[in-house]
Scaffold this active site. Structure first.
Site, short mmCIF file in Angstrom:
data_model
loop_
_atom_site.label_atom_id
_atom_site.label_comp_id
_atom_site.label_asym_id
_atom_site.label_seq_id
_atom_site.Cartn_x
_atom_site.Cartn_y
_atom_site.Cartn_z
CB ALA A 184 -0.58 0.06 1.78
N GLY A 186 0.99 5.85 0.83
CA GLY A 186 -0.08 6.67 1.29
C GLY A 186 0.78 7.69 1.51
CG PHE A 198 6.65 1.54 0.87
CD1 PHE A 198 7.19 -0.20 0.95
CD2 PHE A 198 7.99 2.44 0.21
CE1 PHE A 198 7.96 0.17 1.42
CE2 PHE A 198 9.52 2.23 0.94
CZ PHE A 198 9.21 1.04 1.18
CB CYS A 215 -6.97 1.01 0.86
SG CYS A 215 -5.25 0.57 1.35
#
Length: 285
Positions: A184, A186, A198, A215
């Site tokens: 992931a 952000g 990450f 998410c």
């Protein structure tokens, strides 16, 4: 080419509390803005913690009131914890910052890392991160003995996997052969310098994700390198590989400011006069 510094902040028994790491990010961010340090990637593990980005909705949080730390990054809610390698690249970029290009570079480093361990990942349009693609819908196994025609997620946009048993749990997406996120991303950009970053699932207990809508995505799940490979794998194995690919991509990136496309004025629209009113209009009393 710009210099890139790596800081290994803490792993395993020395996993770093989220608030401590967040404070350190802000300290390094300020130093990078002032050109006191080079571009820096902080790498670590966290003890179990849920964090929520600015777009997180209440309906995506744990149902049992489990504490969640609200943070200033983009994206939605996720989990960090043991077995997950977290990276916070703090990098100065030319303004106006091309955020999408920065995310794509991080994705590429993670995709290359997974490939080196034999896991094929890719991007999915509209969804950041690195993904293991599932089978086409018609080739997936039926859920709970029912035909996929009765899968409630196909027609119910508010379907909640937290309330519908393990057959819908994000951690079981691999068994269902669905798309599943293995890494992931952000981020936040302030004063032209990036923060956050990450999280790569190496060998975590992915059941932690079952308590949230990871998410904010209800029709896919989560994966890990260990789960996809069918064997144990450690942070220690993955760490130097991630560093190498991040260094290769971030140090050699051709950093460019975001291109701003300006729309020419419509000649059919008359501009306001010197008083700030369109000709023929009247100022209200």
């Amino acid at each position: 080419m710009s210099e890139l510094r790596f800081v290994r902040m803490g792993f395993g028994a020395e996993a770093v509390d989220y608030q401590v790491a967040w404070d350190e990010q802000r300290r390094v961010h300020a130093a990078r803005f002032a050109d006191e340090v080079p571009d820096t990637v902080i790498l670590l593990e966290h003890p179990p913690v849920y964090t929520a980005g600015r777009r997180t909705q209440d309906s995506e949080r744990p149902l049992d009131g489990t504490p969640v730390i609200d943070v200033d990054r983009g994206g939605k809610i996720t989990w960090h914890g043991p077995g997950q390698l977290v990276g916070y690249p703090i990098q100065k970029l030319p303004r106006p910052v091309d955020v999408v290009a920065h995310v794509r570079r991080l994705e590429e480093a993670l995709i290359r890392t997974c490939a080196e361990f034999g896991v094929t990942t890719t991007r999915i349009e509209g969804r950041s991160g690195a993904w293991v693609l599932g089978d086409p819908v018609e080739q997936r196994p039926a859920l709970g003995g029912l035909s996929l025609d009765f899968d409630p997620r196909l027609d119910d946009e508010e379907f909640d996997p937290r309330l519908n048993g393990p057959q819908y749990a994000p951690s079981n997406a691999g068994q269902r052969r669905e798309d599943r996120k293995i890494a992931a991303i952000g981020i936040r950009v302030a004063k032209g310098v990036t923060m956050h970053g990450f999280a790569l699932n190496v060998q975590p207990d992915n059941k932690w994700f079952d308590r949230i809508i990871p998410c904010g995505i209800r029709d896919a799940g989560v994966a890990s390198l260990a789960g996809e490979l069918g064997r144990d794998i450690t942070i220690e194995e993955v760490l130097p590989v991630v560093e190498r690919h991040l260094r290769d991509i971030l140090e050699h990136a051709d950093l460019k400011p975001r291109e701003i496309v300006r729309t020419p004025p419509d000649p059919a629209v008359r501009p306001p006069d010197a008083a700030g009113m369109a000709p023929g209009s009247r100022r209200s009393a």
